[in-house]
Design a protein around this motif. Structure first.
Motif, mmCIF file in Angstrom:
data_model
loop_
_atom_site.group_PDB
_atom_site.id
_atom_site.type_symbol
_atom_site.label_atom_id
_atom_site.label_comp_id
_atom_site.label_asym_id
_atom_site.label_seq_id
_atom_site.Cartn_x
_atom_site.Cartn_y
_atom_site.Cartn_z
ATOM 1 N N LYS A 234 0.815 -1.214 0.000
ATOM 2 C CA LYS A 234 0.000 0.000 0.000
ATOM 3 C C LYS A 234 0.843 1.255 0.000
ATOM 4 C CE LYS A 234 -3.920 -2.136 2.423
ATOM 5 N NZ LYS A 234 -4.796 -2.092 3.629
ATOM 6 N N GLU A 235 1.955 1.217 0.736
ATOM 7 C CA GLU A 235 2.795 2.415 0.838
ATOM 8 C C GLU A 235 3.473 2.731 -0.486
ATOM 9 O OE1 GLU A 235 6.633 4.033 3.424
ATOM 10 O OE2 GLU A 235 5.519 2.240 4.075
ATOM 11 N N ALA A 236 4.030 1.713 -1.124
ATOM 12 C CA ALA A 236 4.719 1.939 -2.395
ATOM 13 C C ALA A 236 3.755 1.952 -3.577
ATOM 14 C CB ALA A 236 5.776 0.855 -2.603
ATOM 15 N N LYS A 237 2.504 1.517 -3.345
ATOM 16 C CA LYS A 237 1.503 1.417 -4.398
ATOM 17 C C LYS A 237 2.017 0.580 -5.565
ATOM 18 C CE LYS A 237 -0.761 5.788 -3.232
ATOM 19 N NZ LYS A 237 -1.214 7.114 -3.705
ATOM 20 N N ASP A 238 2.551 -0.575 -5.195
ATOM 21 C CA ASP A 238 3.102 -1.505 -6.169
ATOM 22 C C ASP A 238 3.105 -2.893 -5.535
ATOM 23 O OD1 ASP A 238 4.209 -2.507 -8.452
ATOM 24 O OD2 ASP A 238 5.942 -1.173 -8.478
ATOM 25 N N PHE A 239 3.462 -3.918 -6.310
ATOM 26 C CA PHE A 239 3.531 -5.245 -5.720
ATOM 27 C C PHE A 239 4.684 -5.297 -4.712
ATOM 28 C CE2 PHE A 239 6.090 -5.412 -9.607
ATOM 29 C CZ PHE A 239 7.275 -5.988 -9.166
ATOM 30 N N ASN A 240 4.616 -6.194 -3.766
ATOM 31 C CA ASN A 240 5.642 -6.320 -2.745
ATOM 32 C C ASN A 240 6.967 -6.727 -3.382
ATOM 33 O OD1 ASN A 240 4.164 -5.704 -0.372
ATOM 34 N ND2 ASN A 240 3.210 -7.728 -0.437
ATOM 35 N N GLY A 241 7.967 -5.932 -3.146
ATOM 36 C CA GLY A 241 9.269 -6.247 -3.716
ATOM 37 C C GLY A 241 10.343 -5.313 -3.208
ATOM 38 N N THR A 242 11.584 -5.755 -3.316
ATOM 39 C CA THR A 242 12.741 -4.970 -2.885
ATOM 40 C C THR A 242 13.737 -4.883 -4.024
ATOM 41 O OG1 THR A 242 12.482 -5.774 -0.613
ATOM 42 C CG2 THR A 242 14.581 -4.778 -1.182
ATOM 43 N N SER A 243 14.116 -3.663 -4.380
ATOM 44 C CA SER A 243 15.128 -3.480 -5.422
ATOM 45 C C SER A 243 16.440 -4.103 -4.984
ATOM 46 C CB SER A 243 15.330 -1.993 -5.707
ATOM 47 O OG SER A 243 16.494 -1.780 -6.496
ATOM 48 N N ILE A 244 17.174 -4.625 -5.928
ATOM 49 C CA ILE A 244 18.471 -5.221 -5.614
ATOM 50 C C ILE A 244 19.421 -4.187 -5.037
ATOM 51 C CG2 ILE A 244 19.498 -4.849 -7.896
ATOM 52 C CD1 ILE A 244 20.756 -7.663 -7.607
ATOM 53 N N TYR A 245 19.146 -2.900 -5.323
ATOM 54 C CA TYR A 245 19.986 -1.831 -4.784
ATOM 55 C C TYR A 245 19.645 -1.514 -3.331
ATOM 56 C CZ TYR A 245 21.357 -1.115 -9.641
ATOM 57 O OH TYR A 245 21.833 -1.305 -10.911
ATOM 58 N N ASP A 246 18.463 -1.908 -2.886
ATOM 59 C CA ASP A 246 18.055 -1.676 -1.503
ATOM 60 C C ASP A 246 18.149 -2.942 -0.647
ATOM 61 O OD1 ASP A 246 17.401 0.989 -2.087
ATOM 62 O OD2 ASP A 246 15.412 0.394 -2.816
ATOM 63 N N TYR A 247 18.371 -4.054 -1.273
ATOM 64 C CA TYR A 247 18.424 -5.328 -0.561
ATOM 65 C C TYR A 247 19.711 -5.398 0.264
ATOM 66 C CZ TYR A 247 18.180 -10.395 0.173
ATOM 67 O OH TYR A 247 18.123 -11.652 0.732
ATOM 68 N N GLN A 248 19.563 -5.688 1.549
ATOM 69 C CA GLN A 248 20.701 -5.717 2.462
ATOM 70 C C GLN A 248 21.439 -7.051 2.347
ATOM 71 O OE1 GLN A 248 21.574 -3.006 4.301
ATOM 72 N NE2 GLN A 248 19.854 -1.981 3.282
ATOM 73 N N VAL A 249 22.644 -6.992 1.816
ATOM 74 C CA VAL A 249 23.459 -8.195 1.644
ATOM 75 C C VAL A 249 24.507 -8.258 2.738
ATOM 76 C CG1 VAL A 249 24.981 -9.467 0.077
ATOM 77 C CG2 VAL A 249 23.099 -8.079 -0.842
ATOM 78 N N LYS A 250 24.654 -9.420 3.338
ATOM 79 C CA LYS A 250 25.662 -9.591 4.383
ATOM 80 C C LYS A 250 27.044 -9.362 3.794
ATOM 81 C CE LYS A 250 22.901 -13.000 6.927
ATOM 82 N NZ LYS A 250 22.826 -14.416 7.410
ATOM 83 N N ASP A 251 27.858 -8.646 4.548
ATOM 84 C CA ASP A 251 29.210 -8.316 4.086
ATOM 85 C C ASP A 251 30.048 -9.582 3.995
ATOM 86 O OD1 ASP A 251 31.504 -7.101 3.342
ATOM 87 O OD2 ASP A 251 31.744 -5.872 5.145
ATOM 88 N N GLN A 252 30.536 -9.869 2.782
ATOM 89 C CA GLN A 252 31.365 -11.051 2.580
ATOM 90 C C GLN A 252 32.840 -10.780 2.878
ATOM 91 O OE1 GLN A 252 29.931 -13.973 1.732
ATOM 92 N NE2 GLN A 252 27.947 -12.948 1.758
ATOM 93 N N GLN A 253 33.181 -9.526 3.115
ATOM 94 C CA GLN A 253 34.578 -9.154 3.381
ATOM 95 C C GLN A 253 34.988 -9.640 4.765
ATOM 96 O OE1 GLN A 253 36.956 -7.869 1.701
ATOM 97 N NE2 GLN A 253 38.435 -7.171 3.212
ATOM 98 N N SER A 254 36.147 -10.242 4.859
ATOM 99 C CA SER A 254 36.661 -10.712 6.139
ATOM 100 C C SER A 254 38.159 -10.492 6.205
ATOM 101 C CB SER A 254 36.343 -12.197 6.337
ATOM 102 O OG SER A 254 36.958 -12.686 7.505
ATOM 103 N N ALA A 255 38.590 -9.745 7.238
ATOM 104 C CA ALA A 255 40.024 -9.517 7.415
ATOM 105 C C ALA A 255 40.736 -10.806 7.788
ATOM 106 C CB ALA A 255 40.250 -8.448 8.485
ATOM 107 N N ASP A 256 39.977 -11.775 8.288
ATOM 108 C CA ASP A 256 40.557 -13.059 8.675
ATOM 109 C C ASP A 256 40.406 -14.097 7.571
ATOM 110 O OD1 ASP A 256 41.134 -11.994 11.192
ATOM 111 O OD2 ASP A 256 39.141 -12.492 11.939
ATOM 112 N N GLY A 257 40.088 -13.648 6.378
ATOM 113 C CA GLY A 257 39.898 -14.581 5.277
ATOM 114 C C GLY A 257 41.152 -15.368 4.976
#
Length: 545
Positions: A303-326
């Motif tokens: 209702k708020e976005a007045k569109d189907f439920n969805g999240t842009s890939i640019y707004d999707y929170q991805v877990k940081d894969q960077q690790s200093a201990d890699g």
């Protein structure tokens, strides 16, 4: 007379005041914008890292611009730049291939993400290996049981490659699936040089080293045509095979050839959308509103976005894969390898669609003594040796020409020896597959230039195997661009996007192509610093369109 001078002086005085006002206004405006940006950056990075719940619905892969291994501006700063500065130059944006793949793979196991929508209208493209890697992630998402829907007014070849991985493909009733093939085109200007009386001195080793042909010919040589046709044909067949497998049709159905396409279009009266539907390239013809209605039934209504439920890939929170201990280091290399510190665009990996080889060497020196002589300008002087008497306004001394050819041959010999030693072959064996030949990844493996075919995942798995790692963890070694890098990059993109189309039309194609090439490797010609002026540069990469 005095009144006239007063009027003139008054005009200049008020003009000067106006210029000062404009200057101060612009500087103050820039300062205010800079302060707002700094405040935004501070708020963004000082905000506590609290886990965010993704809204239920689709992951909307609304890629804008191109996808590359290493963007000139990090995705995080690019996102911040869009929020603070705003820009309508979406098709000039760069996206990280690995960030896109990571987002898709995380969404695959995210309970809040119930499916995916591919909205590719602003996707400008990527190279073949990158498309293949993204397609692999899309296949994994689809195989997890979650549905993928592709929607578009029309599809370019790159857009349709990704769309073909969807469970259902929508196309506008006025749209088209533009599958037409691959091609390369270059300019040849021997006649121009002859007309201008420019003397081109070409030095090369390698039967198939076609980079110098524009100086020697007005068309492509048979050897270069045969070589390019071979590797381009393989890339095209790989493309068709992937689409055919995804759509469960034959490669001939994907692209029946020019005449076959013409015959099919005649049957539909030129209706390209109907042709795509009949050829099973798409599943349904529907307008945007009709597609939205169907997607709303699948994902629900926001209702708020007045569109189907969805999240842009640019707004999707991805877990940081960077690790200093890699325990596995990932080093991004892009461009020519230079001495000294790395700069952006200077310093690529083994896939069936990569281009490998082009082992050859050449040099070109142009002199304009005949051009100047035709208009009555001549050069003369004295020198202590022919080697000192080298200038673009004089004929190249024979001794210099011989030395250049010897240097070229020596460089080629060194190149062969280095490759032979690294690949455990003899220089003679390498010479047979060198000569400037360009090989696809599959051919490169058959010729022993690479050990195996695979993508980034395969490389990580092999590194873990060799290091005997049970739980591989990546450590990405790359510098994150600073705030000023982001600011000026966004300004540059905005300015280029705002360039009037009428001006772009007036710029000749070679100028636009050169600008694009210089943009792909910024600062390259400012950093060429080899003492013998020898560089390993791929002049074929990126020509296929």
């Amino acid at each position: 007379m005095r009144t006239l001078w007063r009027a003139i002086a008054g005009f200049f005085k008020w003009t000067w005041r106006l210029l000062n006002f404009v200057r101060e206004f612009i500087l103050n405006l820039f300062l205010v914008v800079l302060i707002l940006i700094c405040i935004g950056v501070y708020v963004q990075f000082s905000r506590p890292a609290t886990p965010e719940q993704s809204p239920k619905g689709a992951l909307i892969v609304d890629l804008s611009g191109t996808v590359v291994d290493k963007p000139s501006v990090s995705n995080k700063l690019s996102k911040l730049g869009r929020q603070l500065l705003g820009t309508n130059s979406n098709r000039l944006k760069e996206n990280s291939l690995f960030d896109v793949v990571d987002a898709i793979r995380q969404a695959k196991g995210d309970a809040n993400i119930t499916g995916m929508v591919l909205d590719l209208r602003d996707f400008a493209g990527a190279d073949q290996p990158s498309l293949q890697y993204m397609g692999k992630a899309l296949r994994e998402f689809r195989d997890s049981g979650k549905q993928i829907y592709a929607t578009g007014d029309s599809y370019s070849q790159a857009q349709y490659y990704l769309a073909s991985f969807a469970n259902k493909i929508y196309l506008s009733p006025q749209g088209t699936v533009d599958i037409h093939g691959f091609a390369t085109n270059g300019l040849y200007y021997k006649s121009l040089l002859d007309n201008l009386k420019v003397s081109s001195h070409v030095f090369r080793v390698g039967t198939y080293k076609s980079a110098v042909e524009p100086f020697l010919r007005d068309d492509m040589s048979p050897a270069a045509r045969e070589a390019d046709s071979r590797w381009m044909g393989e890339l095209w067949q790989n493309y068709l095979n992937t689409l055919a497998a995804n759509r469960q049709i034959t490669p001939d159905q994907v692209f029946p050839g020019a005449q076959g396409l013409l015959d099919a279009l005649q049957k539909t009266g030129g209706d390209t959308a109907e042709y795509a539907k009949n050829a099973r390239l798409v599943d349904e013809l529907a307008s945007r509103s009709a597609v939205d209605q169907q997607l709303t039934k699948v994902f629900g209504w926001d209702k708020e976005a007045k569109d189907f439920n969805g999240t842009s890939i640019y707004d999707y929170q991805v877990k940081d894969q960077q690790s200093a201990d890699g325990n596995i280091a990932v080093i991004m290399a892009n461009g020519a390898i230079m001495d000294g510190d790395e700069t952006a665009g200077t310093v690529g990996g083994a896939s069936p669609n990569t281009l490998t080889g082009s082992i050859g060497i050449f040099g070109v020196i142009n002199t304009v003594e005949n051009s100047l002589g035709a208009i009555g300008v001549h050069t003369d002087g004295v020198s202590t040796s022919p080697l000192a008497d080298v200038a673009t306004t004089k004929a190249l001394p024979p001794e210099v020409q011989q030395m250049m050819q010897l240097s070229i041959e020596n460089g080629y010999k060194n190149f062969l020896n280095l490759v032979a030693q690294a690949r455990n072959k003899t220089p003679e064996q390498i010479d047979q597959i060198a000569q400037g030949h360009v090989w696809t990844g599959s051919d490169a493996k058959a010729n022993g230039l690479v050990d195996a075919l695979g993508d980034f995942d395969d490389a990580v798995a092999k590194a873990a195997e060799l290091a005997k790692l049970k739980q591989p963890q990546l450590n990405w070694y790359q510098d994150d661009p600073g705030m000023l890098d982001m600011l000026f990059s966004q300004m540059d993109v905005s300015i280029r996007a705002a360039l009037p189309d009428v001006l772009k039309v007036w710029l000749p194609a070679p100028v636009m192509d050169t600008m694009a090439a210089m943009r792909d490797q910024p600062g390259l010609f400012d950093n060429l610093n080899d003492p013998q002026n020898r560089y390993a540069i791929c002049l074929t990469c990126g020509q296929v369109k």
